[in-house]
Write a protein that holds these residues in place. Sequence first.
Motif, PDB file in Angstrom:
ATOM      1  N   LYS A 215       0.302   5.252   0.989  1.00 51.13           N
ATOM      2  CA  LYS A 215      -0.630   5.925   1.904  1.00 51.13           C
ATOM      3  C   LYS A 215      -0.491   7.435   1.791  1.00 51.13           C
ATOM      4  CE  LYS A 215      -0.415   2.264   5.381  1.00 51.13           C
ATOM      5  NZ  LYS A 215      -0.061   1.928   6.773  1.00 51.13           N
TER       6      LYS A 215
ATOM      7  N   VAL B 166      -5.407   4.752   0.841  1.00 49.09           N
ATOM      8  CA  VAL B 166      -4.444   3.716   0.498  1.00 49.09           C
ATOM      9  C   VAL B 166      -4.648   3.246  -0.938  1.00 49.09           C
ATOM     10  CG1 VAL B 166      -4.058   2.918   2.860  1.00 49.09           C
ATOM     11  CG2 VAL B 166      -5.895   1.902   1.506  1.00 49.09           C
TER      12      VAL B 166
ATOM     13  N   GLN C  88       0.824  -1.209   0.000  1.00 50.01           N
ATOM     14  CA  GLN C  88       0.000   0.000   0.000  1.00 50.01           C
ATOM     15  C   GLN C  88       0.854   1.253   0.000  1.00 50.01           C
ATOM     16  OE1 GLN C  88      -2.062  -0.578   3.753  1.00 50.01           O
ATOM     17  NE2 GLN C  88      -3.952  -1.100   2.685  1.00 50.01           N
TER      18      GLN C  88
ATOM     19  N   TYR D 124      -6.407   8.306   6.273  1.00 52.82           N
ATOM     20  CA  TYR D 124      -5.451   8.059   5.209  1.00 52.82           C
ATOM     21  C   TYR D 124      -6.090   7.269   4.080  1.00 52.82           C
ATOM     22  CZ  TYR D 124      -4.583   3.873   8.108  1.00 52.82           C
ATOM     23  OH  TYR D 124      -4.717   2.745   8.862  1.00 52.82           O
TER      24      TYR D 124
END
Length: 190
Positions: free
Chosen positions: A72, A134, A70, A132
């Motif tokens: 972020k 992702v 991921q 956040y």
Amino acid sequence: MRIEATSLRDVIKITPRHFNDSRGYFCELYREEWFRKEIADVRFVQDNQSLSWREGTLRGLHFQRAPAAQGKLVRVVAGAIFDVAVDARPYSETFGQWTAVELSEEDDAQLWIPEGFAHGFLSLSPRTIVQYKVTAPYNPTAENGVIWNDPDLAIDWPLAGREVHISSKDADLPRLRDLFTPAFSRKETA
């Protein structure tokens, strides 16, 4: 948007421009076309949010292994954090190095952390809310992490006068060097 480099060239701080008047302010936090051109050619697929009730709450250092790695884009909605990114890419010239940025609700700054970096933060105030975006959905089989106080990393967490609150899961994470054994590398390519 103002772009600021960090000590790790791939990790970038982004601060939006505020338009203020007597009512308050307006700011644009994210525009896909701009982000893909100026920061990274990625698409976000999931938004996450965490609430840390107490100052001194430490979350991380987390990452997901490929192919579920991921990127972020982190921001603080309420409160403040000491936000840390650690280069966990074993073949990177900056492997094992870290950078940190203080993010708060005051300026709406965001931190872009690309795939291959472990991420964690320490709440600097009570009732801190972090959001956040992702680039890959959560995948429990790809989940991994590094212990927050790994002596090889020597992260300079701002702990003076703070009691650390951490989950038992995060307290049991391994050191970075213990992740990159031959067995781990075989998992990466399998």
